[in-house]
Scaffold this motif. Structure first.
Motif, short mmCIF file in Angstrom:
data_model
loop_
_atom_site.label_atom_id
_atom_site.label_comp_id
_atom_site.label_asym_id
_atom_site.label_seq_id
_atom_site.Cartn_x
_atom_site.Cartn_y
_atom_site.Cartn_z
N PHE A 122 0.84 -1.20 0.00
CA PHE A 122 0.00 0.00 0.00
C PHE A 122 0.87 1.26 0.00
CE2 PHE A 122 -4.44 -1.29 1.68
CZ PHE A 122 -4.41 -2.46 0.93
N ALA A 173 2.25 2.11 -3.40
CA ALA A 173 1.21 2.74 -4.19
C ALA A 173 0.99 4.18 -3.75
CB ALA A 173 -0.09 1.94 -4.07
N GLY A 174 1.10 4.42 -2.45
CA GLY A 174 0.93 5.77 -1.93
C GLY A 174 2.03 6.71 -2.39
N TRP A 175 3.27 6.21 -2.42
CA TRP A 175 4.37 7.06 -2.88
C TRP A 175 4.17 7.45 -4.34
CZ3 TRP A 175 8.14 7.40 -6.56
CH2 TRP A 175 9.15 8.33 -6.32
N ARG A 182 1.36 7.73 -5.87
CA ARG A 182 0.27 8.71 -5.93
C ARG A 182 0.78 10.11 -5.60
NH1 ARG A 182 -5.16 8.18 -5.89
NH2 ARG A 182 -6.33 10.07 -5.34
N LEU A 229 2.48 7.64 3.45
CA LEU A 229 2.47 6.77 2.28
C LEU A 229 1.36 5.73 2.37
CD1 LEU A 229 6.30 6.15 1.69
CD2 LEU A 229 4.85 8.01 0.88
N GLY A 259 -1.73 5.41 -0.12
CA GLY A 259 -1.94 4.14 -0.79
C GLY A 259 -3.36 3.63 -0.66
N CYS A 260 -3.97 3.89 0.49
CA CYS A 260 -5.35 3.45 0.69
C CYS A 260 -6.31 4.16 -0.27
CB CYS A 260 -5.78 3.68 2.14
SG CYS A 260 -5.02 2.53 3.30
N SER A 276 -5.46 5.16 -3.32
CA SER A 276 -5.23 4.51 -4.61
C SER A 276 -5.85 3.12 -4.66
CB SER A 276 -3.72 4.41 -4.89
OG SER A 276 -3.16 5.70 -5.05
#
Length: 504
Positions: free
Chosen positions: A269, A272-274, A276, A314, A318-319, A321
């Motif tokens: 997660f 994915a957050g980075w 985003r 992050l 990620g959550c 995304s």
């Protein structure tokens, strides 16, 4: 025939300032359930060594200590005074900090464009992170670093995304308050400054409200900083000693532990957050802040969790995304939910006292989790040292003192001394060195976790009186250690005490 009207998700949930309304009911439920679980498990094993240390130095309030600012020890002291001298009482502030973190992470997800589902996902995800579970179960400095970093990050996001520059002042206030817990918040400040310089918007450096936030942070932190200045920067001295002692080990562990701090699924997660954050020019500076902070930690050989506050950001991003990725896709939704369940079970088993203490030695948990292993055997330790004291001749017993080589051992023995069970306790470890030296009139010194070669430089004779055993076979820092009884002081403690100073 009447036409049906399709209502979009933003319209269903409502919007404020272009954001979805805060899902306060489900997020509050998650926070309260998490708080209840943490407290329910709090007494199952025992204290962690830091908790015993905070309890001890909290009895001597100050603007700072050799190894840390004053906030966590003062909260430990307040918990003991208000709720009683028990392990559960000491851990109430930590559980409250974890519950606050749940709410703050959901608010961060909302700020990044997350709707109610993303906010709820973020609230649940942070409860499955190892760093959150450890910091919520035991009273550590990370118990409050995490929510303080999250609050500062939330206010920075509001300044960047809403264009409302007053939030820089709120961010500065949060950063100033955070310095009373750990000075590591400087990593966030430097990382953000580098991020803004590299990715912009650079015009912010000309905004007076940004500098008002800087001034607010400095003004709030001044008493804490003055303590460091007037005491020759003791935390810098300790940081250098820790880097020399364990710097290479910490650098080797840094990358894998970044994943383990959030759990394996939480780590995915966070990646994915980075991505985003990097794709959004408005907050790209925060994407840059994490590698900058990580590089600083690696350079100084600090602990792998020093930059964990940015991992919280992050994870929240990620959550958002992941929520978009799994929208209207049942298989993806089940995969994401199943991943979080796995993450939660993994983190709970390794970080909460789910395994009976009698069976813990048969698991790999003590080898991988120092915090859990350290919670085993404190009553047995105190009882065995008490037996050594009781076995002394009456003349020695009346003037005996205890000498402990570690903060945990000193803290546990001091707790027993406060109850009138044991004689006074002295230690050269971290800030406890400043409470010494022992009196020269002591006829006998019972030493625990102090190297025999060091004892032999100070005493004529030292003999082993006992060997510590927690009775459960759990390997930790105390298991199998000798307890020495020493007599015949060779030189005054006032001249010998500097040799007993230990950082760690």
């Amino acid at each position: 025939m009447a036409q049906t009207r399709t209502i979009s998700l933003p319209e269903r949930v409502g919007r404020i300032d272009g954001l979805s309304t805060f899902a306060w009911r489900p997020v509050t439920v998650v926070a309260l359930v998490f708080f209840s679980i943490l407290l329910a498990f709090s007494p199952w094993y025992g204290y962690y060594k830091d908790e015993l240390y905070f309890r001890m130095i909290g009895e001597h309030p100050d603007w700072g200590y050799v190894d840390q600012p004053p906030l966590t020890p003062l909260l430990a002291r307040a918990a003991v005074l208000l709720l009683g001298d028990t392990v559960t009482a000491v851990r109430v502030p930590a559980a409250l900090g974890a519950a606050a973190l749940v709410v703050l992470v959901a608010l961060i997800a909302r700020e990044l464009g997350g709707g109610r589902t993303a906010q709820l996902l973020a609230a649940v995800a942070i409860t499955t992170a190892s760093s959150t579970v450890v910091g919520g179960h035991s009273l550590l400095t990370t118990s409050f670093d995490a929510p303080l970093w999250a609050a500062a990050i939330l206010f920075v996001l509001r300044a960047l995304l809403r264009g409302d520059r007053k939030w820089w002042i709120a961010a500065g206030a949060a950063i100033g308050i955070a310095t009373y817990n750990k000075h590591l918040i400087a990593l966030l400040v430097v990382g953000l400054a580098v991020g803004l310089a590299v990715a912009g918007p650079r015009r912010l450096f000309r905004d007076p409200r940004l500098w008002a936030g800087v001034l607010a942070a400095v003004a709030i932190a001044v008493p804490n900083l003055l303590y460091q200045i007037t005491n020759d920067w003791p935390q810098a001295t300790m940081a250098a000693a820790l880097s020399d002692d364990r710097g290479a080990e910490m650098r080797a562990m840094f990358v894998p532990m970044q994943v383990l701090l959030l759990g394996p699924v939480g780590g995915v997660f966070a990646v994915a957050g980075w991505v985003r954050l990097w794709r959004d020019r408005r907050v790209r500076s925060l994407a840059i802040a994490y590698p900058v902070a990580a590089a600083m930690v690696l350079l100084m050989g600090g602990r792998f969790d020093y930059a964990a506050g940015l991992l919280i950001l992050l994870l929240a991003a990620g959550c958002v995304s992941v929520t978009a990725w799994m929208a209207d896709r049942g298989t993806r939704r089940r995969l994401a939910v199943g991943g979080l369940v796995f993450n939660g079970v993994y983190c709970a088993v390794f970080n909460l006292p789910l395994i009976p203490a009698t069976m813990l030695a048969q698991t790999p948990i003590p080898a991988f989790n120092e915090v859990t292993a350290d919670q085993i055997g404190w009553p047995e330790f105190a009882a065995q040292v008490t037996e050594v004291v009781r076995g002394l001749p009456a003349g020695d017993r009346a003037g005996a003192v205890l000498l402990a080589g570690g903060i945990g051992e000193a803290g546990m023995l001091d707790r027993e001394a406060d109850r009138g069970v044991l004689p006074p306790v002295y230690s050269g470890h971290n800030h406890l060195h400043r409470y010494g030296p022992p009196p020269d009139r002591a006829t006998a010194v019972i030493a625990v976790r102090v190297p025999l070669e060091l004892l032999n430089t100070q005493f004529g004779t030292c003999s082993e009186a006992a060997r510590l055993d927690n009775g459960l076979g759990v390997q930790n820092e105390r298991q199998g250690l000798p307890v020495f009884v020493c007599r015949g002081l060779k030189e005054p403690w006032s001249t010998a005490w500097p040799r007993f100073q230990l950082y760690g």
